[in-house]
Write an enzyme that holds these catalytic residues in place. Sequence first.
Site, PDB file in Angstrom:
ATOM      1  N   ARG D  72     -12.451   0.050  42.042  1.00  0.00           N
ATOM      2  CA  ARG D  72     -12.693   1.492  41.889  1.00  0.00           C
ATOM      3  C   ARG D  72     -13.154   1.910  43.706  1.00  0.00           C
ATOM      4  O   ARG D  72     -13.607   2.551  43.919  1.00  0.00           O
ATOM      5  CB  ARG D  72     -13.665   1.995  41.393  1.00  0.00           C
ATOM      6  CG  ARG D  72     -13.210   1.704  39.761  1.00  0.00           C
ATOM      7  CD  ARG D  72     -14.118   2.227  38.520  1.00  0.00           C
ATOM      8  NE  ARG D  72     -13.772   1.912  37.281  1.00  0.00           N
ATOM      9  CZ  ARG D  72     -12.790   2.445  36.682  1.00  0.00           C
ATOM     10  NH1 ARG D  72     -12.225   3.683  36.977  1.00  0.00           N
ATOM     11  NH2 ARG D  72     -12.582   1.954  35.379  1.00  0.00           N
ATOM     12  N   THR D 109      -6.462   8.621  41.153  1.00  0.00           N
ATOM     13  CA  THR D 109      -5.584   8.134  42.126  1.00  0.00           C
ATOM     14  C   THR D 109      -4.464   8.989  42.130  1.00  0.00           C
ATOM     15  O   THR D 109      -4.036   9.160  43.659  1.00  0.00           O
ATOM     16  CB  THR D 109      -5.122   6.598  41.559  1.00  0.00           C
ATOM     17  OG1 THR D 109      -6.117   5.997  41.103  1.00  0.00           O
ATOM     18  CG2 THR D 109      -4.042   6.166  42.378  1.00  0.00           C
ATOM     19  N   ASP D 131      -6.018   6.167  29.095  1.00  0.00           N
ATOM     20  CA  ASP D 131      -6.529   7.475  28.230  1.00  0.00           C
ATOM     21  C   ASP D 131      -5.457   8.416  28.117  1.00  0.00           C
ATOM     22  O   ASP D 131      -5.768   9.329  27.278  1.00  0.00           O
ATOM     23  CB  ASP D 131      -7.683   8.029  29.290  1.00  0.00           C
ATOM     24  CG  ASP D 131      -8.644   7.041  29.321  1.00  0.00           C
ATOM     25  OD1 ASP D 131      -9.168   6.389  28.121  1.00  0.00           O
ATOM     26  OD2 ASP D 131      -9.607   6.971  30.336  1.00  0.00           O
ATOM     27  N   ARG D 166     -18.049   0.074   2.056  1.00  0.00           N
ATOM     28  CA  ARG D 166     -18.693   0.765   3.287  1.00  0.00           C
ATOM     29  C   ARG D 166     -17.931   1.614   3.922  1.00  0.00           C
ATOM     30  O   ARG D 166     -16.929   1.746   4.036  1.00  0.00           O
ATOM     31  CB  ARG D 166     -18.997  -0.581   4.347  1.00  0.00           C
ATOM     32  CG  ARG D 166     -20.011  -1.323   3.817  1.00  0.00           C
ATOM     33  CD  ARG D 166     -20.126  -2.772   4.659  1.00  0.00           C
ATOM     34  NE  ARG D 166     -21.364  -3.499   4.663  1.00  0.00           N
ATOM     35  CZ  ARG D 166     -21.343  -4.845   4.843  1.00  0.00           C
ATOM     36  NH1 ARG D 166     -20.414  -5.512   5.482  1.00  0.00           N
ATOM     37  NH2 ARG D 166     -22.299  -5.625   4.352  1.00  0.00           N
ATOM     38  N   MET D 173     -11.882   3.992  23.306  1.00  0.00           N
ATOM     39  CA  MET D 173     -12.308   4.413  24.554  1.00  0.00           C
ATOM     40  C   MET D 173     -12.016   6.011  24.574  1.00  0.00           C
ATOM     41  O   MET D 173     -10.968   6.417  23.661  1.00  0.00           O
ATOM     42  CB  MET D 173     -11.696   3.740  25.633  1.00  0.00           C
ATOM     43  CG  MET D 173     -12.172   2.499  25.958  1.00  0.00           C
ATOM     44  SD  MET D 173     -11.534   1.378  27.169  1.00  0.00           S
ATOM     45  CE  MET D 173     -12.996   0.347  27.268  1.00  0.00           C
ATOM     46  N   ARG D 175     -13.723   9.146  27.337  1.00  0.00           N
ATOM     47  CA  ARG D 175     -14.791  10.010  27.728  1.00  0.00           C
ATOM     48  C   ARG D 175     -14.316  11.251  27.587  1.00  0.00           C
ATOM     49  O   ARG D 175     -15.217  12.198  26.935  1.00  0.00           O
ATOM     50  CB  ARG D 175     -15.047   9.355  29.131  1.00  0.00           C
ATOM     51  CG  ARG D 175     -16.409   8.978  29.401  1.00  0.00           C
ATOM     52  CD  ARG D 175     -16.893   8.328  30.889  1.00  0.00           C
ATOM     53  NE  ARG D 175     -16.450   6.906  30.644  1.00  0.00           N
ATOM     54  CZ  ARG D 175     -17.536   6.247  30.396  1.00  0.00           C
ATOM     55  NH1 ARG D 175     -18.691   6.489  29.935  1.00  0.00           N
ATOM     56  NH2 ARG D 175     -17.319   4.604  30.604  1.00  0.00           N
TER      57      ARG D 175
END
Lengths: 345, 345, 345, 345
Positions: D72, D109, D131, D166, D173, D175
Amino acid sequence: MRIGVLCSGGDSPGMNAAIRGAVLRGVEVHGFEMVGFMDGWRGFHEGDFVELDRLAVRGISPLGGVMLGTSRVPPFPDGKATPEALRAVAARMAELGIDAFMLIGGNGTQTVAELLTRAGIRAIGLPKTIDNDLAGTDYTFGFDTAVSIAAEAIDRLRTTGESHRRCMVLEVMGRDAGWIALNAGIAGGAQVTLIPEFPESIEQICDWVLSVRDRGRSSLVVVAEGFAFDGADQVVVREGLDGFGRPRLGGIAEVLAPLIEQRTGIEARATVLGHVQRGGSPTAFDRVLATRTGIAGANAAQEGAWGTLAGLRGDRIEMVPLSEIAGELKTVPADRYEEVRLTFG
Amino acid sequence: MRIGVLCSGGDSPGMNAAIRGAVLRGVEVHGFEMVGFMDGWRGFHEGDFVELDRLAVRGISPLGGVMLGTSRVPPFPDGKATPEALRAVAARMAELGIDAFMLIGGNGTQTVAELLTRAGIRAIGLPKTIDNDLAGTDYTFGFDTAVSIAAEAIDRLRTTGESHRRCMVLEVMGRDAGWIALNAGIAGGAQVTLIPEFPESIEQICDWVLSVRDRGRSSLVVVAEGFAFDGADQVVVREGLDGFGRPRLGGIAEVLAPLIEQRTGIEARATVLGHVQRGGSPTAFDRVLATRTGIAGANAAQEGAWGTLAGLRGDRIEMVPLSEIAGELKTVPADRYEEVRLTFG
Amino acid sequence: MRIGVLCSGGDSPGMNAAIRGAVLRGVEVHGFEMVGFMDGWRGFHEGDFVELDRLAVRGISPLGGVMLGTSRVPPFPDGKATPEALRAVAARMAELGIDAFMLIGGNGTQTVAELLTRAGIRAIGLPKTIDNDLAGTDYTFGFDTAVSIAAEAIDRLRTTGESHRRCMVLEVMGRDAGWIALNAGIAGGAQVTLIPEFPESIEQICDWVLSVRDRGRSSLVVVAEGFAFDGADQVVVREGLDGFGRPRLGGIAEVLAPLIEQRTGIEARATVLGHVQRGGSPTAFDRVLATRTGIAGANAAQEGAWGTLAGLRGDRIEMVPLSEIAGELKTVPADRYEEVRLTFG
Amino acid sequence: MRIGVLCSGGDSPGMNAAIRGAVLRGVEVHGFEMVGFMDGWRGFHEGDFVELDRLAVRGISPLGGVMLGTSRVPPFPDGKATPEALRAVAARMAELGIDAFMLIGGNGTQTVAELLTRAGIRAIGLPKTIDNDLAGTDYTFGFDTAVSIAAEAIDRLRTTGESHRRCMVLEVMGRDAGWIALNAGIAGGAQVTLIPEFPESIEQICDWVLSVRDRGRSSLVVVAEGFAFDGADQVVVREGLDGFGRPRLGGIAEVLAPLIEQRTGIEARATVLGHVQRGGSPTAFDRVLATRTGIAGANAAQEGAWGTLAGLRGDRIEMVPLSEIAGELKTVPADRYEEVRLTFG
């Protein structure tokens, strides 16, 4: 100590992991020099080899095939272990500065390892073959991967078989021993498992297929390439004819499927799994087994335990004298076949 | 003969295959009646069960989880095997018309099987646990699948770790025994493997990570959930604090990664594999092992070999007396850990 | 509204997901009644069907094959859509209380859907075929799974090919369109891709194989079953002879491999992937695509948009008039083939 | 023409295939020189690069991660594209003899690529992000692999969830965009899918979980990391507190599972999938998409089509002007979410 690593025979998933284990232990822990001969005995004869160190084996465990290549080139000029041939191997070792061999292979290779040992040449064997037909070890590396691939193929064939109400016939490897068919058949839930060790008649096979149909299901037949029919049919197929007396075209599955279809009236389809069984990334089981045999082989070299094979016994690796196992083919015993025959038939 | 099948404890890939093997052998070959209790002992207490026959187990081998459900409901009211509690079990069996149990489970369950046996109740055990910490068998079914999933996670984490020059820390299951971490670490080529049996100091761990960096690589640390630091650090983490003395938030990986990052300056990331380790379709190995233990269990019932566990010994299934193995935790021996520590560290 | 769901032609991964999507949307959201005919038109003719509701489709998405079965039984008695035959279909629908069809199939099935539409019968199509040769949609469901399986086979064959310095030839499905070979070839890094749309001469193929050898590698050739040689060779193979003028034994791969070996001197091996390409659990891509087409099909029924196919256009599902696409085979265009030929050859 | 290839941001399966496609086309077909900067902009700043030719990209398509590394590190000293900073980039290019960039990355980018383009610097973008939140392309490479891994995790969690009755909560992922959760949820048959674009209240979530229980099943909740509750709860969680007002410990799944358990009385378990989503061998779909964008990027460079991104549109790759898409986040539209919410809820 300078050890030459060499792979011989068909490739088998796990060979890279075995080399890596042997090198990380042999070079880094015991301080050996190690070299790898390219393409088996060809590399030895021609002096074609690479140095094996930590960098050379970096990241190779998950890779299929083998970084060194393998071949069926024999160790001895005309394939015979004459005293002259054995002396020639020793002389070549001296020329190349090699003190010992680590031989990664199946029955043929381990028999060579034993012959070398008897001639005073230092050799250690690692048990590699997808066929699992090597004595002295519970499993050979490559076998679990081959079984996994075959079982996955059965899972796939079953769904298409059920959708079309067809009998699916899958041919897997196993010329002399039916281990892959046996275990893949159990794992995939094959109703019929046919292996070289135990002939069955075409009548019996069709009876099984019909009884599966009578229970409302489509049958899955797994057959090892070396399977032969019981009784009169056996002769026919063995002589290169198919079940109808015509020249035999392909594998046993391609003989079996049309016979089943003709006799039962149930549509049947053959699949020959072929070379995909021996390729690709090894299973975790094979990587662990191969790595551990490599480590054990390096330790045995350090201890001077020449003439041994790194075998799996339960959950331990033990060095087994090559003299005890060389030349012995491990086939499926009757109780293992009966287990499957009675339970799923 | 009417046999009640019951699964207890955490689920483990292969349970369906075990049930199928037992039923195909028990019902179809030996002529037993078999029923399956739902959700372990809950189903027994409440009389909630299904008939198990060929149709009921059709096609279940490749499926993860278990068709009967499982739970941690105890067999005895307050968890204690008092004479009264044992008599109550026998009485309940009589009410339900059950002659014997086939108990699919790990250490806790097999200890119950042994307690029942001593009280004269017929029981046979099948060795199920992803943790592989059960004595009397080379492997338990579910373990190979868990190792495969963990090794696959390592393969994935390694590529992203190398791309970002990060240290990746993977936490796998194993509260008391480090078998999953050990084998997944070998299979995936982890440079650092940390297991409950053998504490290591944070200094030692960081030394390994740094030496991997010095060789130009990114390190992969696999840690079993039950691992604890050697020395003073151990206390801190054990008391619910993380490595910085703050309340501990998650698993050991989430303690370890920031400590490594702080001490080495290498970016570190934690992944807790969690429940995906116990789910999904079993590997071929686990399906074969589970099916064979089911068949062997049915055969043992036929022979009246009560009070035994179907264990894998080499490539054979043997019935092991429960009295020999109940309560014994099989942990990783020192030589297995040293093998990994010396070779890959 | 009572809708009959019917699958026709070869099975294709994703069919169960499509049915589930259609039922969850159609029954639960729109309040339709839905039934599924068993084994395609056979079930319709014979009145063999099951009610489709939430319970019936529970957990079926990840399963390969199709819960309803499929077959190539034609909708019309002698395969011809005469006015009488179409009236007979309408009459049978009335008998069975069916108001509309949801037809899951490829080119043949969608052509039937269009014929029914023209005759005033309500029909909606869902695009299923592993061959991806259906117009009106970017992809058909089943195709991605078939490509994944073929690409995995290439990965496996490549490792064994490299280990033995062999040329590996893989035959995949695709009688008229080379989509599977094209995409699996790109994904697996095949150096030579041969598809029905673009003949190549054996000389050109051998040139490629030799140039790969000259770069120090082993070549991987992927060939669609419908590929034919360019020029004179084409005739020979098409007439059922192999490359040596003998009766042709198997697939094109079994013709090609010995020809390559003879002409280049490089050991070559053929694998015919066969039925495993169409079986097994669908990829996530195919499950999503299939589910979405099922939902869109149910929505279209609600809106009365009869005579349409649920096609993927970019990332949206659009209902495409069957009249625009029926009978049109979508083959690999020249620029797509050139892309592969120039880049990897 | 000398082109510098550079990867920026998080790694994404398919990056190696994209580089290989670009190099085989650019170097071998168009005659470019190509170099690859190590670790993104760090390699550019520090002049750390490798020559890219056929040998350099041999066999890399199936490998996860990226051979060049990624980071990054920003292209501009303080992260701002001032005229000085842009001139400095141009000057550095001249020093290194680089005529143009091929930038492999996601939103950040491609925004940089557009800034460079406006400043007269030649750049072409390849759309990489797991993503899938990049405009101008139907799919980004890496996304299909991430969805496949997440769907596989759902398949695994479902079996263990059903066995123990259960509610299993899986955090994936995403965000800002819920694409992975949306598609993995459809593929895996999640009953509840929670994404950042569409808040839901904890009451609604628990209603879904309870209605699944009432149908006799165990629920599977897939939640994107960026999901927030609707209404008052949202504030609490956003401020770093968990659902009980305590300091928030882990991901949203670890908030959600105890809330569900507390409110419904159904045992709930959280799994955070984490970094395994971005690692490992790319799916066939991603390998094909990535390879094709690489080839298209090389072709665009040959044609001088600078300032464009290689986007997938239907089944074709088209060069999309960066000016049209830079800075635009592609999120899940309301109709896609409603499709899932209504159908599976």
